[in-house]
Design a protein around this motif. Structure first.
Motif, PDB file in Angstrom:
ATOM      1  N   CYS A 107       0.840  -0.890  -0.247  1.00 29.30           N
ATOM      2  CA  CYS A 107      -0.391  -0.109   0.132  1.00 29.30           C
ATOM      3  C   CYS A 107       1.136   0.871  -0.184  1.00 29.30           C
ATOM      4  O   CYS A 107       2.118   1.529  -0.149  1.00 29.30           O
ATOM      5  CB  CYS A 107      -0.902   0.496   1.281  1.00 29.30           C
ATOM      6  SG  CYS A 107      -0.145   0.414   2.713  1.00 29.30           S
ATOM      7  N   GLN A 108       0.263   2.940  -0.206  1.00 31.32           N
ATOM      8  CA  GLN A 108       0.440   3.723  -0.246  1.00 31.32           C
ATOM      9  C   GLN A 108       1.599   4.091   1.239  1.00 31.32           C
ATOM     10  O   GLN A 108       3.366   4.209   1.059  1.00 31.32           O
ATOM     11  CB  GLN A 108      -0.097   4.970  -0.418  1.00 31.32           C
ATOM     12  CG  GLN A 108      -1.050   4.932  -1.300  1.00 31.32           C
ATOM     13  CD  GLN A 108      -1.190   6.000  -1.504  1.00 31.32           C
ATOM     14  OE1 GLN A 108      -1.746   7.275  -1.141  1.00 31.32           O
ATOM     15  NE2 GLN A 108      -2.283   6.085  -2.407  1.00 31.32           N
ATOM     16  N   PHE A 109       1.282   3.923   2.502  1.00 23.43           N
ATOM     17  CA  PHE A 109       2.320   4.092   3.499  1.00 23.43           C
ATOM     18  C   PHE A 109       3.615   2.766   3.795  1.00 23.43           C
ATOM     19  O   PHE A 109       4.569   3.060   3.980  1.00 23.43           O
ATOM     20  CB  PHE A 109       1.447   3.047   4.371  1.00 23.43           C
ATOM     21  CG  PHE A 109       1.895   2.850   6.513  1.00 23.43           C
ATOM     22  CD1 PHE A 109       2.231   4.365   6.261  1.00 23.43           C
ATOM     23  CD2 PHE A 109       2.528   2.338   6.587  1.00 23.43           C
ATOM     24  CE1 PHE A 109       2.854   4.498   7.693  1.00 23.43           C
ATOM     25  CE2 PHE A 109       3.638   2.035   7.921  1.00 23.43           C
ATOM     26  CZ  PHE A 109       3.634   3.212   8.670  1.00 23.43           C
ATOM     27  N   SER A 110       3.327   2.009   3.668  1.00 26.38           N
ATOM     28  CA  SER A 110       4.568   0.995   2.928  1.00 26.38           C
ATOM     29  C   SER A 110       5.221   0.941   1.951  1.00 26.38           C
ATOM     30  O   SER A 110       6.192   0.820   2.244  1.00 26.38           O
ATOM     31  CB  SER A 110       3.897  -0.766   2.494  1.00 26.38           C
ATOM     32  OG  SER A 110       3.723  -1.159   3.629  1.00 26.38           O
ATOM     33  N   ILE A 111       4.690   1.825   0.331  1.00 19.26           N
ATOM     34  CA  ILE A 111       5.766   1.813  -0.241  1.00 19.26           C
ATOM     35  C   ILE A 111       6.979   3.226   0.408  1.00 19.26           C
ATOM     36  O   ILE A 111       8.106   2.974  -0.198  1.00 19.26           O
ATOM     37  CB  ILE A 111       5.108   2.676  -1.426  1.00 19.26           C
ATOM     38  CG1 ILE A 111       4.725   1.562  -1.756  1.00 19.26           C
ATOM     39  CG2 ILE A 111       6.561   3.439  -2.444  1.00 19.26           C
ATOM     40  CD1 ILE A 111       3.794   1.324  -3.104  1.00 19.26           C
ATOM     41  N   ASP A 112       6.195   4.071   0.968  1.00 12.56           N
ATOM     42  CA  ASP A 112       6.742   5.127   1.343  1.00 12.56           C
ATOM     43  C   ASP A 112       7.853   5.265   3.031  1.00 12.56           C
ATOM     44  O   ASP A 112       9.121   5.442   2.890  1.00 12.56           O
ATOM     45  CB  ASP A 112       5.859   6.113   2.549  1.00 12.56           C
ATOM     46  CG  ASP A 112       4.681   6.999   1.362  1.00 12.56           C
ATOM     47  OD1 ASP A 112       5.960   7.584   0.578  1.00 12.56           O
ATOM     48  OD2 ASP A 112       3.785   7.310   1.604  1.00 12.56           O
ATOM     49  N   ILE A 142      -1.630   3.091  -7.921  1.00 11.76           N
ATOM     50  CA  ILE A 142      -1.126   2.995  -9.048  1.00 11.76           C
ATOM     51  C   ILE A 142      -0.386   5.032  -9.962  1.00 11.76           C
ATOM     52  O   ILE A 142       1.074   4.013 -10.071  1.00 11.76           O
ATOM     53  CB  ILE A 142      -1.707   2.422 -10.800  1.00 11.76           C
ATOM     54  CG1 ILE A 142      -2.899   1.243 -10.556  1.00 11.76           C
ATOM     55  CG2 ILE A 142      -1.456   2.437 -11.335  1.00 11.76           C
ATOM     56  CD1 ILE A 142      -3.276   0.960 -10.967  1.00 11.76           C
ATOM     57  N   ARG A 143      -1.483   5.459  -9.686  1.00 11.79           N
ATOM     58  CA  ARG A 143      -0.799   6.349  -9.804  1.00 11.79           C
ATOM     59  C   ARG A 143       0.026   7.164  -8.973  1.00 11.79           C
ATOM     60  O   ARG A 143       0.316   7.868  -9.127  1.00 11.79           O
ATOM     61  CB  ARG A 143      -2.002   7.991 -10.180  1.00 11.79           C
ATOM     62  CG  ARG A 143      -1.114   8.904 -10.536  1.00 11.79           C
ATOM     63  CD  ARG A 143      -2.496  10.237 -11.142  1.00 11.79           C
ATOM     64  NE  ARG A 143      -3.528   9.660  -9.908  1.00 11.79           N
ATOM     65  CZ  ARG A 143      -4.620  10.514  -9.847  1.00 11.79           C
ATOM     66  NH1 ARG A 143      -4.505  12.044 -10.660  1.00 11.79           N
ATOM     67  NH2 ARG A 143      -5.694  10.739  -9.042  1.00 11.79           N
ATOM     68  N   TYR A 144      -0.068   6.540  -7.528  1.00 10.03           N
ATOM     69  CA  TYR A 144       0.885   7.040  -6.849  1.00 10.03           C
ATOM     70  C   TYR A 144       2.311   6.590  -7.385  1.00 10.03           C
ATOM     71  O   TYR A 144       3.128   7.299  -6.795  1.00 10.03           O
ATOM     72  CB  TYR A 144       0.429   6.398  -5.348  1.00 10.03           C
ATOM     73  CG  TYR A 144       1.729   6.954  -4.179  1.00 10.03           C
ATOM     74  CD1 TYR A 144       0.792   8.140  -3.765  1.00 10.03           C
ATOM     75  CD2 TYR A 144       2.494   5.703  -3.381  1.00 10.03           C
ATOM     76  CE1 TYR A 144       1.690   8.428  -2.301  1.00 10.03           C
ATOM     77  CE2 TYR A 144       3.134   6.328  -2.416  1.00 10.03           C
ATOM     78  CZ  TYR A 144       3.101   7.533  -1.534  1.00 10.03           C
ATOM     79  OH  TYR A 144       3.876   7.555  -1.232  1.00 10.03           O
ATOM     80  N   GLY A 145       2.182   5.029  -7.469  1.00  8.52           N
ATOM     81  CA  GLY A 145       3.653   4.178  -7.746  1.00  8.52           C
ATOM     82  C   GLY A 145       4.430   4.822  -9.085  1.00  8.52           C
ATOM     83  O   GLY A 145       5.638   5.185  -9.051  1.00  8.52           O
ATOM     84  N   ASP A 146       3.568   5.564  -9.855  1.00 11.96           N
ATOM     85  CA  ASP A 146       4.894   5.934 -10.809  1.00 11.96           C
ATOM     86  C   ASP A 146       4.702   7.158 -10.548  1.00 11.96           C
ATOM     87  O   ASP A 146       6.291   7.530 -11.723  1.00 11.96           O
ATOM     88  CB  ASP A 146       2.869   6.712 -12.156  1.00 11.96           C
ATOM     89  CG  ASP A 146       2.269   5.010 -12.770  1.00 11.96           C
ATOM     90  OD1 ASP A 146       3.382   3.904 -13.289  1.00 11.96           O
ATOM     91  OD2 ASP A 146       1.492   4.980 -13.746  1.00 11.96           O
ATOM     92  N   ALA A 147       4.549   8.058  -9.924  1.00  6.97           N
ATOM     93  CA  ALA A 147       4.745   9.644  -9.548  1.00  6.97           C
ATOM     94  C   ALA A 147       5.634   9.200  -9.025  1.00  6.97           C
ATOM     95  O   ALA A 147       7.105   9.964  -8.582  1.00  6.97           O
ATOM     96  CB  ALA A 147       4.176  10.109  -8.721  1.00  6.97           C
ATOM     97  N   ARG A 148       6.651   7.999  -8.273  1.00  8.85           N
ATOM     98  CA  ARG A 148       8.197   7.369  -7.654  1.00  8.85           C
ATOM     99  C   ARG A 148       8.184   6.705  -7.825  1.00  8.85           C
ATOM    100  O   ARG A 148       9.703   6.096  -8.073  1.00  8.85           O
ATOM    101  CB  ARG A 148       7.213   6.819  -5.964  1.00  8.85           C
ATOM    102  CG  ARG A 148       6.491   8.039  -5.325  1.00  8.85           C
ATOM    103  CD  ARG A 148       5.815   7.834  -4.089  1.00  8.85           C
ATOM    104  NE  ARG A 148       5.379   8.661  -3.470  1.00  8.85           N
ATOM    105  CZ  ARG A 148       4.384  10.035  -3.935  1.00  8.85           C
ATOM    106  NH1 ARG A 148       3.805   9.380  -5.006  1.00  8.85           N
ATOM    107  NH2 ARG A 148       3.430  10.863  -3.119  1.00  8.85           N
TER     108      ARG A 148
END
Length: 71
Positions: free
Chosen positions: A11-16, A45-51
């Motif tokens: 999830c976004q938290f884990s990616i961060d 998906i967009r969150y990952g793409d931005a990173r």
């Protein structure tokens, strides 16, 4: 030397958490998606793409063949 790492259902938290300390960031995040989930309701998906993290999806009817660009 590690060339690429991947994550599975992050999830976004884990990616961060990973990006906060990673020397080599993940190249992809492998997540489950199916018709009933909508397009990208969590914006993951967009969150990952931005990173710079490519998203690869699998569905409930079976997993797809690996993408040639990732091999």
């Amino acid at each position: 030397k590690t060339r690429a790492l991947g994550t599975y259902n992050y999830c976004q938290f884990s990616i961060d958490c990973i990006l906060a300390t990673a020397i080599t960031p993940p190249a992809l995040n492998y997540i489950m998606r199916h018709v009933g989930m909508g397009i990208d309701d969590t914006d993951l998906i967009r969150y990952g793409d931005a990173r710079g993290i490519r998203t690869v999806v699998y569905g409930t009817l079976g997993e797809p063949v690996a993408l040639e660009g990732l091999l």
